[in-house]
Design an enzyme around this catalytic site. Structure first.
Site, PDB file in Angstrom:
ATOM      1  N   VAL A 254       7.357 -11.581  -1.329  1.00 30.96           N
ATOM      2  CA  VAL A 254       6.179 -10.745  -1.112  1.00 30.96           C
ATOM      3  C   VAL A 254       5.928 -10.016  -2.425  1.00 30.96           C
ATOM      4  O   VAL A 254       6.677  -9.110  -2.796  1.00 30.96           O
ATOM      5  CB  VAL A 254       6.390  -9.756   0.047  1.00 30.96           C
ATOM      6  CG1 VAL A 254       5.168  -8.853   0.205  1.00 30.96           C
ATOM      7  CG2 VAL A 254       6.655 -10.509   1.346  1.00 30.96           C
ATOM      8  N   HIS A 255       4.894 -10.439  -3.131  1.00 31.01           N
ATOM      9  CA  HIS A 255       4.668  -9.958  -4.497  1.00 31.01           C
ATOM     10  C   HIS A 255       3.473  -9.018  -4.539  1.00 31.01           C
ATOM     11  O   HIS A 255       2.375  -9.361  -4.099  1.00 31.01           O
ATOM     12  CB  HIS A 255       4.423 -11.141  -5.438  1.00 31.01           C
ATOM     13  CG  HIS A 255       4.394 -10.764  -6.885  1.00 31.01           C
ATOM     14  ND1 HIS A 255       5.541 -10.668  -7.651  1.00 31.01           N
ATOM     15  CD2 HIS A 255       3.362 -10.441  -7.704  1.00 31.01           C
ATOM     16  CE1 HIS A 255       5.214 -10.316  -8.883  1.00 31.01           C
ATOM     17  NE2 HIS A 255       3.896 -10.157  -8.940  1.00 31.01           N
ATOM     18  N   ASP A 331       5.718   5.610  -4.710  1.00 35.48           N
ATOM     19  CA  ASP A 331       5.455   4.266  -4.188  1.00 35.48           C
ATOM     20  C   ASP A 331       4.559   4.406  -2.968  1.00 35.48           C
ATOM     21  O   ASP A 331       4.977   4.938  -1.943  1.00 35.48           O
ATOM     22  CB  ASP A 331       6.763   3.570  -3.820  1.00 35.48           C
ATOM     23  CG  ASP A 331       6.595   2.080  -3.560  1.00 35.48           C
ATOM     24  OD1 ASP A 331       5.467   1.661  -3.237  1.00 35.48           O
ATOM     25  OD2 ASP A 331       7.588   1.331  -3.677  1.00 35.48           O
ATOM     26  N   ARG A 333       2.955   1.826  -1.401  1.00 37.16           N
ATOM     27  CA  ARG A 333       2.715   0.534  -0.762  1.00 37.16           C
ATOM     28  C   ARG A 333       3.127   0.544   0.707  1.00 37.16           C
ATOM     29  O   ARG A 333       4.064   1.223   1.094  1.00 37.16           O
ATOM     30  CB  ARG A 333       3.499  -0.566  -1.487  1.00 37.16           C
ATOM     31  CG  ARG A 333       3.018  -0.840  -2.893  1.00 37.16           C
ATOM     32  CD  ARG A 333       3.936  -1.797  -3.619  1.00 37.16           C
ATOM     33  NE  ARG A 333       5.254  -1.220  -3.862  1.00 37.16           N
ATOM     34  CZ  ARG A 333       6.219  -1.839  -4.519  1.00 37.16           C
ATOM     35  NH1 ARG A 333       6.026  -3.064  -4.975  1.00 37.16           N
ATOM     36  NH2 ARG A 333       7.383  -1.243  -4.719  1.00 37.16           N
TER      37      ARG A 333
END
Length: 420
Positions: A254-255, A331, A333
């Protein structure tokens, strides 16, 4: 062995005005929250909650309701480890005394759930803590905040809840064995967020496959699957090689999108080499998925903010502090959309290509099984060695690399490109 109730049972309890107990993943908070519908709050329910929980009573609301009621974040930068979105605290402006009693808090909570309530009906600060739930619910973020919104919405009530963490008499958090005993003693339904995720996956679809095409690359020939999410304006692509079959033991990367590293060849990060290494490993194995998640630029802060963070790093700040100095999370995300895409592709268990343990926990919360972690090799460069050290030392990434001489701040160093 723990016996959990069904989501249907939990919804029936919520409609009847009774609380349920919701436990999250053991790798996340590993806590059980008492949850009930905000519009059905009574002094008795609030008193019961105060008696058996930490007493820090929160009221999850949708993003739209928080905006409509003018409930901004408690702090401009959310530094909560789990991303819980606390807003300013409130009391009802009328109809309460000090605001702290069970009756007062029940009144405030009902007011938060009432569509007729306006910003002027609430006093700030107060004794109830509204929480801003992520749009998309537990499919975007598998937290108790989103679970409360999903349960009330699925039960046909206003999407507004009440929650607090259950504690033992000595003040320690209740874990599953304690929660089982508590639920048995009080005839309460105990469910898991994982089961709520699974229920929504069975009954709703949040991602749409828009296109599929052959994609020849220098790593090999893949199939490219283009996805769009109901709750995400970004477009995502999954490169799939081979037959995923039963979806078990799939090699997966998962990039996170990185224009500077993946496309421009920036030496400030290791994103481009990681992407190439992942494509190489999947191609060698002949079966796997490389999911390219858009909207994750700069760990979710966006391209221009990332460039601003680079400016600060050129003056000596590391990658974490630079984000925080800008008032942004280290972060930002989330992996909910990515997890839904993997599930839609048929992936059920995976070997995850990552050096970041948080990514594993982020995906497992959505009902996917991470059977193991596959290390991505790291080759440092003078331009990114400080970045790699920070990821290892401050963000918990599992990195092993040979030290190299760090580049001077703000000056380019000519060298060979970073290898995989």
């Amino acid at each position: 062995m723990t016996t959990f109730g069904t989501i249907e049972q939990a919804m029936a309890e919520i409609v009847a005005g009774r609380p349920v107990v919701v436990v999250d993943d053991a790798n996340r908070e590993n806590e059980g929250d008492l949850i009930f519908a905000a519009e059905l709050a009574t002094p008795e329910l609030v008193a019961f909650m105060v008696r058996y929980t930490s007493g820090y009573i929160c009221a999850p609301l949708t993003e739209d309701e928080c905006d409509r009621l003018d409930l901004p974040p408690m702090h401009h930068t959310n530094q909560d480890r789990r991303g819980t979105a606390y807003t300013v605290t409130v009391d009802a402006r009328e109809g309460v005394s000090t605001g702290i009693s069970a009756a007062d808090r029940a009144h405030t909570i009902r007011l938060l759930a009432d569509p007729r309530t306006g910003p002027a009906d609430l006093a700030r600060p107060g004794h109830v803590v509204p929480l801003r739930a992520r749009q998309g619910g537990v499919l975007r973020r598998p937290g108790h905040t989103e679970a409360a919104i999903d349960l009330t919405r699925l039960a046909g009530l206003r999407p507004a809840g009440v929650l607090c963490e259950l504690v033992n008499d000595d003040g320690t958090m209740m874990r599953v064995p304690d929660l089982e005993r508590f639920c048995a003693e009080h005839s309460l339904v105990l469910i898991t967020i994982a089961d709520l995720v699974a229920y929504r996956r069975r009954t709703e679809k949040q991602v749409e496959l828009v296109a599929e095409a052959r994609m020849p690359t220098r790593h090999g020939v893949f199939r490219a699957f283009g996805y769009r999410s109901d709750y995400d304006s970004a477009e995502h692509v999954a490169l799939v090689m081979g037959d995923l079959g039963d979806g078990r033991d799939v090699l997966v990367r998962v990039h996170s999108e990185c224009l500077t590293g993946d496309v421009l060849g920036s030496l400030r990060c290791d994103c481009g080499p990681q992407l190439n290494a992942a494509l190489d490993q999947v191609a060698r194995e002949g079966r796997g998925v490389v999911l390219y998640v858009r909207g994750h630029e700069g760990r979710g802060i966006g391209l221009l903010h990332k460039l601003q963070a680079y400016q600060l790093q050129d003056t000596g700040r590391d990658t974490v502090d630079a984000n925080l100095d800008l008032g942004l999370p280290a972060d930002a995300r989330d992996y909910g959309t990515g997890a839904q895409i993997l599930y839609d592709l048929g992936v059920r268990s995976m070997r995850l290509l990552t050096n970041n343990p948080a990514k594993r926990a982020g995906l497992e919360g959505y009902g996917l099984t991470v059977a193991g972690r596959v290390e991505l090799p790291v080759r440092p460069h003078p331009e990114n060695v400080r970045y790699l050290r920070t990821k290892r030392d401050r963000m918990g990434h599992l990195l092993e690399f040979d030290e190299v001489i760090e580049a001077p701040m703000g000056r380019a160093v000519v060298g060979d490109g970073i290898g995989a």
